[in-house]
Each structure stands twice: as C-alpha cells, then as structure tokens.
Design an enzyme around this catalytic site. Structure first.
Site, short mmCIF file in Angstrom:
data_model
loop_
_atom_site.label_atom_id
_atom_site.label_comp_id
_atom_site.label_asym_id
_atom_site.label_seq_id
_atom_site.Cartn_x
_atom_site.Cartn_y
_atom_site.Cartn_z
CB ILE A 53 45.56 41.73 38.29
CG1 ILE A 53 45.78 43.19 37.92
CG2 ILE A 53 45.09 41.58 39.72
CD1 ILE A 53 44.49 44.00 37.93
CE LYS A 99 40.22 41.45 29.73
NZ LYS A 99 40.61 42.88 29.60
#
Lengths: 441, 441
Positions: A137, A206
């Site tokens: 993504i 993340k």
C-alpha cells in the site's frame, strides 16, 4: 534502450521479498529502464548461504556472500535482509559510499531511523522505505509528500495482516484464537514464533514510522505503547459483534491539543492495541490479511488506503517503485531530501491518552450494586454513556451474578485504569471480564 | 526559522481552492517552512477582479491583476484559475521562467499535458498536479512513484463527486435524477451548467491523467470514450439494486493483452461510463460526493484509495503538499523528473473493449421469443450467462409484454452493440430498456 545511463543495483537478501524483487527486476528490466530513464543493472545478490532454497529461480552467478564488496560501487542498494544486524552495518556502509538505499526493514527504521537518516543527509543520499509500512500500500509517499502541506490529526491503521486474519476468522467463524493461530502457522501466514505479530511488535514498528512521517517528529519505538491480541477471547469478539463492533488490532497515531494545565504546545500519542471499531467504520470491513490505513487531516478530511500489507511479490512492488524513484533521482541530480522531523512534538505516555471504553464486569446481582459501580466510576472521573445489565446465573437463595457492560464517554487512560482497579477491589465486582478501548466512532 | 532560504510563491486564482491555499499558506507558514526546509513566501495572488468576493479573508495587498509580472521571479507558481486560457499561457510562462509549477487544472493537463511536460523537461522544471485527479486523495504520487516498478493492469475510479452524489441518492432514496440534480445545484454541489459533471467530461479528463501515469503513455483526452449519467433513470437504479448491483459512473483504465489476430504488443483502453458494480465490491460502498480509485497491479494486487474528491479546503491540501514538494526539490537541487511516457501504448477504440453486459429488453410474451433472442445473441458472438423473464403486462387476448434481463459473459463492445441493434430491429423486441456494462466482478 542501451543509451540509458547504467545504474548498478545491489540487492542484500533473497528471501520471500528479495527473490521477487530480483525476478521482477530481471523480467521487466527494459520497461523499468524506460520509466526510470536509466538502465537498472542488478549487479549481485548478497546472501548468507549460496545454496539455500529460493522461492524463485535466479541466475546462480548473481549470488555472493560478500555483501561489503557488492555494496562498494553500487548506485542503489536494496536491503531486504530484515533484522537489525548485519542489515544496519550494511545500510550505513551503503549510505557512506554515496549510494541511495531502499529498505523494507521496519524494525531497523523504527529503532535506528534517525541515525540512518542523518547519515544519508550528511552525504546527500536518499533513503526510500515505501515497503516498510503496510507492504504494497502506498502510504509513505502520501504521508511524506502528498500530505506535507496539511496537518494530520489522526491515523488509525490495520498494519499487521496476521493478526487481522486471526481476528477476522474469530469474528466471521466464531473460531478460537489459539486454533486460528495454529492454522495460520501451518499455512505459513504466521511465524513459528508468532510474538512479533500477536504481541504487536510489528505493528508498533510501523506505527513509529507512520507517526514520524505524519507529525514531522522522530518517534522512537520505545515511545509506542503496545498491547497484543493474546488477551482476547471468543467471548469478547462475540460480545463486540453483538454490540455492533469489530475488534481490530489498531495502530493509532494522534495529534493532541495542549491540555489546559498550562501546557504550551501540541503533543502526540502513538499506540498499538486491540480496539472496538464500529461496524459502520471502513476499517471494520478490512478482512483477511489485508491492511488499511485511515488518515484524518485538517484540510484533506478522511482518507483511506487499502491493500495487501504483506506477501513477497506485493512487497516487491513497493520496493521496485522505490528503486525506480532512486534511479530517477540519480538522473535528475541534486541531493536527497531529508526526513522532516523539525516539529519535534513530545510523545505523551499512554496514561495521558483519552478514548472511549467498554468495560465488562461480572457483579453480584443485588440491589445497589449498579449504584456502587456508577459511584466508583464517577469518583474516578469516568463518565458513563451506556449500561447494559444481564443476569448470567441465579442461585436458589436469590443471589446471583449479573454482567454489566458499560460504555464510557471519553476518559483519560490513567483515570480509567485506576478506576477499574478500584472496581476490581470493591466487594461487589466478581470479575473484570474485559476493558476495551473504542476507536473510530 | 529566518535562516531558511526564501522561496517566492505566486498564486494564480483565488476561487474556492485558491483562497484556501492562500489562507493555509499564511496560517501555517512556519510549520510548512520547517517541513520544506525553505521559507515559503506568498508574494502575490493574481485575480481578474480585485474586488470580487472571496471565500476567505486575505490581505488586500497580496492581490494583483498583473499575473505576468507576478510570475516573473517566482520560484513556485501555483495555477488555480482553471480552464484552458489564460491558464495555459501563464503556466508556460512560469515554466519558461524556470519556476516549478503546481496545478489542479485537469482540463489543461488532459488537453495540453504533453506540451506542458515537454516545456518543463527542456528547462528542468517540475510540474506537480496531485490535486488534478480525485482532489485530496493522494493518487498521483502512488501511480507515478510508488507503483513505478509494477505493472498496473486496471484502474476503476469514482472520480466525480457530483455524479456519485446523484447516483447515491437515487440508489438510497429512490429519488429521480432530475430532482436530485436540481437539489444538488441549489446546494452548490453541482454547477448551473452541470454538463462537465453529468456528461462525464470531468471524469474523462481525470481518466486521461490517471491512464497516462498508470501506463506510461501519453493519453490524449480525445482517446477517452465518454458516456454520462443522463440516460439513467430510477427504474434502472432500482433494477440494479434488485440484482445486487450499484450503478456508478466509472473511469476505467485497462491494459489489454495482444489479440490473437497477429497484433504485436499490448494496448490500453480508457473509458468513462455508468456501470453496474456488484454490491460486494468496495467501490459500491463509496457514498455521497466521495471519490475512490481502485487499482489492480501485477505485483501489488488490489489497492484502493478513498477520500474527498473535491471541495476547496480538501483540494488545497493536495496543492500545498505539492508546494512543499516543489520547495524541497528547489533546496535539494537537480532538475525535475519528467513524465514517464515511453511505453507509448496504443489506445484502442471502445469497439475493441470487452466487458460483461446486462441487457434489459421488453419483448412480446409469446412462445419462441426467448429462442429468437438467444439465437440473435449467439449469432452476434454474445454469450448468455443469466436470463430472468418477468411478465409485465397481459392482454385479454393472451398476448402481452415480458421483461427479459440478460446477463452476458464478456463480449466485445462492437459485437454487443451490433447485436443489440439487430434485436431492436427484430419483430419480437418491443423496446431495449437498457444496456449497461458490468465492471468489478
């Protein structure tokens, strides 16, 4: 095509992602050269074991065990070894030799990001890491560039595919966590040691990367509050569904306004935990091992980015996009654009965070119990929004146990946890069945 | 902050987007300077009428009617005038004076993009246009950079908010197209002359931009097949819902494999039309005036980008992201990165495109009619997947009219349209009620 300038590309690591990167680079070389305006020559692949089995068939002569020699003279170094060492040493060597680097190494960036970015700044190199958060993504460029003129207020991300797969199957099939986990391990979706996924370490790395970009602040991994999914059970998932929620492991990055206690500026919170998400929220519809990142910004409003968060070939897509970008930059000239971290906002501890909560208590089914519970909550500055009471067992003597599901208004984490501790210690509460945060409503 | 290099920013246009860009640039100047590593000085705003009312209060002394003088000496020129002229002349002047340019002008880029990009290449300037497609949604950088190492197979986008608003209200409220359109006009969601939206011109411009990026090919607006929504009615929307579909105005950009007729390479199709989208597809859940772009790439798999497709402040977010990027590039040095168009794939005419179709016919309710219809379809190389027959009127003499809803397998547009013409001319078909393409299943 042969009149393009040749750029030497060195690849470190030939695992699930690395072998796909090499294969695609070889297969689509001409096409990528047309896009980059440069010929991308894969000069070698550094591995620990020349004879290890690979996912993809690659020319034997490309492999080497001498990473350091490979790095010397490379224009672009792709680091896909994972882990901290020797990845960190090699990455720093690549930067110091003047190469641009592409990495998918979230653990490394979340831990040593500022050191790496600083080294790149010093020599004018660029670090690309689109693959380090949410796999295929595109989320790094949108945060780093497209939203660079906006003020991100909040990010809520499903950024770990394994845990989303587990929670989704628990939700849709009523399965038990341990059963789904074993099955995911058998299928290769989850590691033999699943801790990085189920304990939230991967998501926390993340979250640190996304928050750093969104808030122009170096967010160390140690500042990320982290809770995993192992405390969840079937009953909680079922109760959540019954109440119109899905439980998702969320990475939440939030900009906080100054508190009125004389605080000067804004601050941020970065946290990973399982939370109740209303079924109507787009994140509740993210199924299987997919990832999605929901971003709210002052001017742009709500945005969502959705796709595959992991997988060798999917992640290779993001890596190769970075390789083409690096090549274009080499041709265009100029120095790398450093990370934007000058906002330098303080990261608040979890105790300072406010969210809504859902508290499930098992209490003595006696007159006055609800009043006692409500009183304790009120004293603890936790305001009740909804209460649902169900009798779950009755004895012949008229005593029994009831379940109280209490939805709160926004409460401060520290107030909430102290209040729950007082409830647990009070005579009337038999058991605190669950305390879950509510996000996205 | 005063030790940053000063960059002179000129703004052309102070409409809904321009006035927000100016306001945010002034309000968040220090923060943006920290992010850009350069001080962004708004040196002036060129407008036609100094006294026109503005959405936002802006310092009077910034306004000028002399765009040409403003452009001279600017480092970054933001073009938000819209339309072709004089925007094109000013943009070319800005590029030729060495400035980087930021524009949201989809009509200009879709029509004169290659001229503009070529001029920028010649002087090493960069053209930024994140706001030109899908408003605040970061889609340009993902296609241009993040997916630059992948092969995009297909894009399906809801890229026009006004038509999505209209179709969504028809779907959810059973409203009539003309009623919703008038209301949207009254609310300012639709223009007094709604043709740019409802006839698909706006979506076609965005489709040309997205396809150019996705397929590394200059796609002229004239190559985009375009159909609007004015042919749709309540009955079609209702029938679609009944059959498990939503009708959405889609921009479809598709990579086509070589046909077996001795064709050499791949080609592409770029088209805008209302299509049936299965309810289970993420695009079917895009409500109101929102936009979403669904991308399928060879390696990355399926990705979706979702958010506000229009609106002054939302679009300003994308413009300001571009301004920060332009400033960073100025500081980093080097020349601009040109557009990637070397794949140069041919755009096929609509007749060559294959999709599934749903054909609704009103036929004489007599024995043998279905056989005749099926025979005509089969002769026309249109293969039937599903048929649903409903009697809609019966006469006393036993004759009557039935509705046939035929779902086809993938058929070539030219075969399909010729076959439908033959059906319409055949004695048994009273009326061709609708012919709709099915996308996303």
């Amino acid at each position: 095509m042969s009149d393009y300038r040749r750029l030497r590309v060195a690849l470190l690591g030939a695992g699930a992602v690395g072998s796909q990167v090499a294969a695609l680079l070889l297969k689509h070389g001409d096409e990528l050269a047309d896009r980059a305006g440069a010929s991308l020559e894969l000069v070698g692949i550094a591995v620990r074991d020349l004879d290890a089995p690979r996912d993809v068939d690659l020319p034997r002569e490309l492999f080497t065990t001498d990473a350091e020699e490979l790095i010397l003279g490379a224009d672009i170094v792709i680091e896909l070894m994972g882990g901290i060492e020797p990845a960190r040493t090699y990455l720093m060597q690549a930067i110091n030799s003047g190469a641009d680097v592409v990495t998918a190494n979230k653990a490394l960036l979340a831990t040593y990001g500022s050191e790496i970015f600083e080294a790149a700044d010093q020599v004018g190199a660029q670090v690309y890491y689109e693959a380090a958060a949410a796999g295929a993504i595109p989320i790094i460029r949108p945060l780093r560039d497209s939203l660079a003129g906006d003020r991100v207020q909040r990010i809520m991300g499903i950024v770990n595919g394994t845990t989303n797969y587990i929670l989704d199957r628990m939700d849709t099939e009523g399965a038990d966590l341990v059963d789904v986990l074993s099955e995911a391990q058998a299928l290769g979706y989850a590691e033999a040691d699943p801790s990085a996924d189920v304990d939230g370490y991967d998501a926390a790395q993340k979250a640190a990367i996304l928050a750093s970009l969104a808030f122009h602040t170096t967010v160390p991994l140690s500042a990320v509050h982290r809770e995993g999914i192992m405390g969840l059970d079937k009953a909680m998932i079922d109760a959540a569904r019954h109440a119109g929620y899905a439980i998702k492991l969320l990475a939440v990055c939030e900009r906080l306004a100054p508190e009125d206690e004389g605080e000067e500026g804004e601050s941020i919170s970065v946290r990973v935990y399982p939370a109740l998400v209303p079924r109507s929220h787009p994140l509740a519809s993210v199924h299987g091992a997919n990832n999605a990142v929901f971003v709210q910004a002052e001017a742009a409003g709500s945005l969502m980015f959705y796709g595959a968060g992991a997988g060798g070939v999917q992640t290779a897509s993001a890596v190769l996009g970075d390789v083409v970008s690096a090549a274009r930059r080499h041709i265009a000239g100029g120095v790398g654009v450093g990370e934007s971290t000058r906002a330098n906002l303080p990261v608040v501890p979890i105790g300072r965070v406010t969210t809504r909560y859902q508290i499930t208590l098992e209490v003595d089914d006696q007159p006055g119990v609800l009043a006692t519970v409500a009183g304790t909550l009120s004293e603890g500055r936790v305001s009740i929004a909804t209460v649902e009471q169900t009798v779950i067992s009755e004895s012949a003597d008229g005593s029994g146990v009831a379940r109280l599901v209490i939805g709160t208004h926004k409460a401060r984490e520290q107030d909430l946890s102290e209040t729950v501790a007082r409830l647990a210690a009070s005579g009337v509460v038999e058991r605190v069945a669950s305390v879950l945060r509510v996000e996205g409503d």
